[in-house]
Design a protein around this motif. Structure first.
Motif, PDB file in Angstrom:
ATOM      1  N   UNK B 126       0.771  -1.281  -0.122  1.00  0.00           N
ATOM      2  CA  UNK B 126      -0.244  -0.347  -0.108  1.00  0.00           C
ATOM      3  C   UNK B 126       0.846   1.178  -0.479  1.00  0.00           C
ATOM      4  N   UNK B 127       2.080   1.338   0.404  1.00  0.00           N
ATOM      5  CA  UNK B 127       2.793   1.994   1.148  1.00  0.00           C
ATOM      6  C   UNK B 127       3.323   2.536  -0.527  1.00  0.00           C
ATOM      7  N   UNK B 131       2.654   6.578  -2.882  1.00  0.00           N
ATOM      8  CA  UNK B 131       3.588   7.249  -3.065  1.00  0.00           C
ATOM      9  C   UNK B 131       3.657   7.317  -4.439  1.00  0.00           C
ATOM     10  N   UNK B 453       9.950   0.648  -6.006  1.00  0.00           N
ATOM     11  CA  UNK B 453       9.989   1.237  -4.582  1.00  0.00           C
ATOM     12  C   UNK B 453      11.180   1.744  -4.668  1.00  0.00           C
ATOM     13  N   UNK B 457      11.300   5.618  -2.972  1.00  0.00           N
ATOM     14  CA  UNK B 457      12.393   5.666  -1.323  1.00  0.00           C
ATOM     15  C   UNK B 457      12.778   7.362  -1.713  1.00  0.00           C
ATOM     16  N   UNK B 458      13.035   7.352  -2.620  1.00  0.00           N
ATOM     17  CA  UNK B 458      13.379   8.817  -3.119  1.00  0.00           C
ATOM     18  C   UNK B 458      12.989   9.833  -2.642  1.00  0.00           C
ATOM     19  N   UNK B 460      10.097   9.624  -0.179  1.00  0.00           N
ATOM     20  CA  UNK B 460       9.140   9.580   0.805  1.00  0.00           C
ATOM     21  C   UNK B 460       9.188  11.065   1.493  1.00  0.00           C
ATOM     22  N   UNK B 461       9.764  11.187   1.490  1.00  0.00           N
ATOM     23  CA  UNK B 461      10.063  11.843   2.824  1.00  0.00           C
ATOM     24  C   UNK B 461       8.550  13.014   2.546  1.00  0.00           C
TER      25      UNK B 461
END
Lengths: 198, 964
Positions: B126-127, B131, B453, B457-458, B460-461
């Protein structure tokens, strides 16, 4: 140097096979070192850009430690248990290191340069998988072991069945269940964030 | 409990998978009964049954026959067309690539045809999906007539036979009816100018995306469709027409007939799915890769995604322009291995456009070459700049791009060769990996997921924070920014003039930079942040290695930081030209980059950079001629010009420019008596003029200037005793005075000056151990002692001092090996030690030292052929070695036969020295000094030859006298 550590591993394997639980515990770091050393020396002979296959490494390490002749060696099981875990650690380490290289979790080439070792990375999220596996290990150690052997040591269904002393049908069934379990686990948990961009 | 339920779960699962879906439901109803939790568990497990997907396929590469589990068969039957995906009705499959399938689909409301790109499913948590959607949201904001609009991105469960599948990410984008760029250009038989305008329009679209922080990374003609005459996208809207009108070229392009609007497809898709070279090589088949490689920039084929920026797209635009004009690619990589193709792109210069058709000679060729520069810092800084130059050409205005000088091209070659090993290895590994990986085709799906993914992550913040806690994120953003600016501005400035704070300054800046950097990646395209980031980089550069200021001795690092600052400022400036503040910042950056280049001995590049500085200053003058900053910038330009002329040995010219600068500072001091910096600058440049005068043999005039400089500096010390810059300058002046005295028969008078200089510099080193510049300066004190003792004919003491100098300089050189001043110090130290050993008749040691010296100077000269000082030092090194052999010969006076060999070697060295001096004379370098050098060397050669002839008993031969 290498020979003496090989001898140590062999002794530990024999002791573990004879039921020495301490030996089984000490086996992991020894096999881990052995695999890393082996990987490093292979890497030197490997043309740039090629990676080492985890399976090949594990099997080669086995040949070096145990030798070709004794395929029924009682320590075999312990070796593969240890090797599977060691390989798991190595791959997780490699994945973490790669992920920590800013902005490019997938720059394999940097690994060649930095550590001189590159093991063919699995296609999945190794770090997340390793975490999920730890959970499976507490809930269902037997299935976790099958995943370790099949996935990280790269054993075939037959080899896994052989090592664990069960039928291939059992392995296939359990393997399928474990995969579904892990897949769900990975799908539902939060993304493997914290340690991926560290 | 866990184990219990786990066992039961496993048993139920195993039983259920053997059943048909219909039986499965009944079976589970019966087994689970009221236990809804168990039922939910088992359902979710069944939904995650890996089936034919690649999940957890072992990482082993084995032959297909070895593939164990029956459910892992790689061959999956062709999937039938899904009826609907999300709320879209699928009409037909348009294409299929490594990444997924593209369908033409119909949307009900609003009613329109869309292109639906469905990314191959892996397992998507889901994450990950969330994103993905957030990323797509950014892409959705790209609204430009030249970009196929992304309407929606999301995930949809694709109904497929065989049960449930995991949700698949998809993009719904504008369905463009048109033909690929090249096909369009051919069919319409477009001429050169129309083709160029077409590319300029593509640039406009790319620029729009860049402004939104989105890089395409996979621009190629196949990704650009041109909607043929008037016929535009399926949902032809008023908005597009406006956009079209806006992008119609300016008046100068009158001769261009109406051409279609190019539309770029897949913008940002490359990014959203992270399909870069390294992942491409891993995940797509070779055929597809080969279609893409020719458009990849050198930094892209290297596989270093951290090096990718908007200029990589500029490169691709250059390739497209080249291809449209020349009907061929700049690099023909057909039939090459990928590794070879990458090497060609990295190293080989494309054939010039004019070699395809002489029609392109001149501006067109220059524009294309600039876009295709291997060094991205030399490319157009943005797609807008490229478009602007194309349009300047079309409007018959002068273009900005300049053809590269021959020297630059040579340099480029040299630089490429040093980077060759690393570069080729990297490119090869990245790409060879890809070839191996193609055999992994079956594993692609799982890899896709991993790739998605990695990308997520890149971002993400930024994305997570934005989505969930927008307000809080903004607060945090502001906090961090404030904190960063406190570091970069307040703290830094507070400690700037404190002695002993070099390392602290570096830490402060690095810390601040870290913060700003983290913010800048979150908010790409924010102008103010870019400015702050640029300022941080510039200050970091200062503390790393600003010439003439305390620094930690990392000149190379300083240059890199300055260049980063420059790039940022240049981008800002390109975005809003004619802003005085931007220009001022740009000028400061060019100044810093130029000085750092000079310090690294890259004289030619430094001169080029100062040229650019001058251009910027001219724009400043045009905007605000009377602004104090303008005057300052103008004056600084003169000082830089003088500095470079002095370095090239053009002494009279250098003096003229220095004097102009002096006049400025004098006026400034009069207007603003408390501007101490101006007074210091006055003193520093006065000293420089003095040094030039001395080099021109105008000893007394030189000394007058030295004393004037000293007077001002001592006064400044009194006004502001705690500021370390003033004693530093005093010491520098003392140094020049002591050299002059020692060299002109007043060595004894020089000693007290040297003692004073030593005391000042020792204080400085003590106050800040990390200040490499202070260490270097202290080392030079021992050179001065050596020089004085040498002239006092105390060779033993001189040797001791020179040895100390060498020892200290070696330590400094270890810290800052790239600095040209330090490298020359090293050479001089070696030469001086050798010369002292010679005077002490330590022949063997001296020979070794002096040979080493020649070797070092040869390297320096080769590294920077424009550096006259280095050349003179090489001449001196050879002369010095020749001198050694002469003295060795003199020592053997009693055995004339033994003299022959050293004399012959002396002649050899001296003649080599003479040749260098004559070369310098021809180049017009250091005229006064060189004449003297030539005379000295000629007479030495003559003496040697005369002696040789005497030994050989022959008549004295005339010495060549071509050196008039």
């Amino acid at each position: 140097m290498a020979d003496s550590s090989l001898k140590d591993v062999t002794q530990l394997l024999s002791a573990a096979a004879a039921g020495d639980s301490q030996a089984a515990v000490r086996l992991l770091p020894m096999v881990y070192d052995e695999l890393r050393k082996l990987a490093a020396s292979r890497m030197l002979k490997t043309p740039p850009g090629q990676t080492l296959q985890p399976t090949a490494l594990v099997h080669e390490a086995y040949l070096r430690v145990v030798g070709d002749a004794d395929s029924r060696f009682a320590g075999r099981k312990h070796f593969f248990f240890a090797a599977a875990r060691a390989m798991r650690d190595i791959l997780v380490e490699q994945a973490r290191r790669r992920a920590s290289l800013k902005r490019g979790g997938d720059l394999q080439r940097v690994d060649f340069v930095e550590s001189g070792i590159a093991i063919e990375p699995p296609s999945d999220d190794v770090v997340g998988l390793a975490e999920a596996l730890q959970k499976l290990e507490t809930d269902d150690p037997e299935n976790a072991e099958i995943v370790n052997l099949r996935y990280f040591a790269g054993l075939t269904t037959e080899e896994t069945a052989d090592v664990l002393g069960v039928s291939t049908a059992t392995i296939e069934r359990k393997w399928r269940f474990a995969r579904a379990w892990l897949r769900r686990e990975l799908g539902e948990r939060a993304p493997p964030s914290g340690d991926l961009d560290g | 409990m866990a184990e219990q339920s786990q066992g039961r779960l496993e048993a139920l699962f195993n039983a259920a998978i053997e059943l048909s879906p219909a039986d499965r439901g009944r079976f589970l109803d019966a087994e689970c009964g009221d236990n809804s939790q168990l039922r939910a568990e088992i359902d979710s497990l069944l939904a995650h049954d890996a089936g034919a997907t690649g999940f957890l396929r072992s990482p082993i590469k084995r032959s297909a026959s070895d593939s164990a589990a029956p459910d892992e068969s790689p061959a999956s039957p062709p999937e039938p067309l899904p009826a609907t995906i999300g709320r879209y009705q699928v009409l037909r499959k348009i294409g299929e690539g490594g990444m997924g399938v593209v369908y033409e689909a119909r949307q009900e409301s609003p009613s329109r045809t869309v292109a639906l790109k469905v990314i191959r499913p892996g397992i998507a948590s889901r994450g990950v999906l969330r994103r993905f959607e957030q990323e797509a949201h950014v892409l959705g904001q790209l609204q430009h007539p030249g970009i196929a609009h992304i309407y929606e991105a999301g995930t949809a469960t694709v109904a497929a036979p065989g049960g449930l599948t995991a949700p698949q990410p998809f993009f719904a984008m504008e369905f463009v009816r048109g033909e690929p760029l090249a096909v369009y250009a051919e069919r319409q038989q477009l001429g050169t100018r129309e083709r160029m305008e077409l590319v300029a329009r593509v640039c406009d679209a790319v620029e729009h995306a860049h402004q939104h922080g989105v890089i395409h990374r996979d621009l190629k003609p196949g990704n650009i469709l041109v909607a043929s005459e008037g016929g535009e996208s399926a949902d032809d809207s008023a908005g597009h027409k406006t956009g079209f009108a806006r992008s119609v070229p300016r008046t100068g392009t009158r001769s261009i007939r109406r051409i279609g609007q190019p539309k770029i497809l897949d913008f940002g898709v490359a990014r959203a799915t992270d399909s870069d070279v390294q992942t491409m090589t891993l995940q797509t088949d070779v055929g597809q890769l080969i279609g893409t490689v020719p458009y990849m920039s050198p930094e892209q084929v290297t596989g270093d995604s951290s090096q990718l920026d908007t200029r990589s797209d500029v490169y691709a635009l250059g390739v497209i322009l080249y291809e449209l004009l020349a009907h061929r690619l700049p690099h023909d990589v057909r039939g090459r291995s990928i590794a070879e193709a990458a090497r060609i792109i990295r190293e080989e210069e494309p054939s010039r456009l004019s070699s395809v058709d002489t029609l392109f000679r001149g501006d067109v060729e220059t524009i294309v070459a600039k876009a295709l520069d291997k060094d991205r810092t030399r490319r157009y800084g943005s797609a807008a700049e490229l478009a602007a130059d194309i349009r300047r050409y079309l409007a018959d205005e002068p273009i900005v791009a300049r053809p590269a000088s021959t020297f630059y091209q040579l340099q480029k070659f040299a630089r490429r060769n040093t980077a060759l090993v690393a570069g080729v290895v990297l490119a090869f590994t990245a790409l060879a990996f890809g070839v191996a990986a193609t055999t992994w085709f079956a594993l692609r799906e799982a890899r896709e997921r991993r790739r998605a993914e990695a990308l997520l992550v890149e971002t993400r913040h930024a994305r997570d924070a934005e989505a969930r806690e927008h307000a809080r994120a903004e607060r945090r953003f502001d906090d961090v920014r404030k904190l960063a600016n406190t570091f970069i501005r307040d703290v830094y400035e507070e400690i700037y003039s404190l002695p002993g704070a070099t390392k602290a300054r570096e830490l402060v800046i690095r810390k601040g930079l870290e913060y700003v950097d983290s913010l800048a990646t979150e908010a790409r395209g924010d102008r103010r942040l870019s400015q702050e980031l640029a300022e941080a980089y510039r200050r970091l550069g200062d503390v790393q290695g600003k010439a003439g200021s305390s620094n930690v001795g990392d000149t190379k690092g300083a240059l890199e930081s300055y260049q980063k600052a420059l790039n940022l400022v240049a981008q800002i400036n390109a975005g809003e030209p004619n802003s005085y503040n931007n220009l001022r910042a740009l000028a400061t950056c060019y100044d810093s980059v130029g000085l750092a280049l000079r310090a690294l001995g890259r004289t030619t590049e430094a001169i080029e950079t100062f040229g650019k500085y001058q251009q910027v200053v001219e724009q400043m003058v045009a905007l605000r001629p009377d602004d104090e900053d303008t005057k300052e910038a103008l004056a600084r330009g003169w000082a830089n010009l003088g500095r470079m002329q002095a370095a090239q040995g053009k002494l009279p010219e250098a003096i003229i420019n220095y004097e102009k600068y002096i006049a400025y500072t004098a006026q400034r001091t009069k207007d603003k008596p408390d501007d101490l910096q101006s007074r210091l600058n006055f003193a520093i440049v006065t000293l420089k003029i003095g040094e030039i005068l001395v080099a021109q043999d105008k000893i007394d005039e030189g000394m007058t200037r030295f004393r004037k400089a000293l007077e001002i500096e001592e006064e400044l010390c009194k006004i502001e005793p705690q500021n370390p810059s003033y004693p530093t300058s005093v010491a520098t002046t003392l140094q020049s005075i002591s050299y002059l005295l020692a060299d002109h028969g007043k060595a004894r008078e020089a000693l007290p000056y040297i003692d004073r200089m030593r005391a000042l510099r020792e204080t400085q080193v003590r106050s800040d151990e990390k200040d490499i510049r202070a260490q270097r300066n202290l080392a030079v004190v021992f050179y001065a002692y050596g020089l004085a003792y040498e002239n006092l004919k105390k060779p033993q003491k001189a040797l001791e001092a020179f040895n100390e100098y060498l020892k200290r300089i070696e330590r400094v050189a270890a810290a800052d090996p790239a600095n040209i001043v330090v490298r020359r110090d090293l050479a001089i130290a070696v030469q001086k030690v050798g010369a002292s050993q010679r005077s002490l008749k330590m022949w063997a040691e001296a020979d070794k030292m002096l040979a080493k010296n020649v070797e070092m100077m040869e390297k320096l000269t080769a590294a920077d052929p424009a550096d006259a000082d280095a050349r003179r030092d090489l001449a001196i090194a050879r002369y010095s070695r020749g001198n050694l052999y002469v003295e060795m010969a003199n020592e053997l006076e009693k055995s004339p036969d033994g003299q022959r060999d050293p004399l012959q070697r002396a002649v050899q060295e001296l003649e080599a020295s003479l040749e260098i001096s004559r070369d310098m004379k021809k180049r017009g370098e250091l005229a006064a000094e060189v004449d003297q050098e030539i005379r000295k060397t000629e007479s030495a050669i003559q003496a040697c030859k005369a002696q040789l002839n005497k030994i050989n008993g022959a008549a004295p031969a005339a010495v060549s006298n071509s050196g008039d």
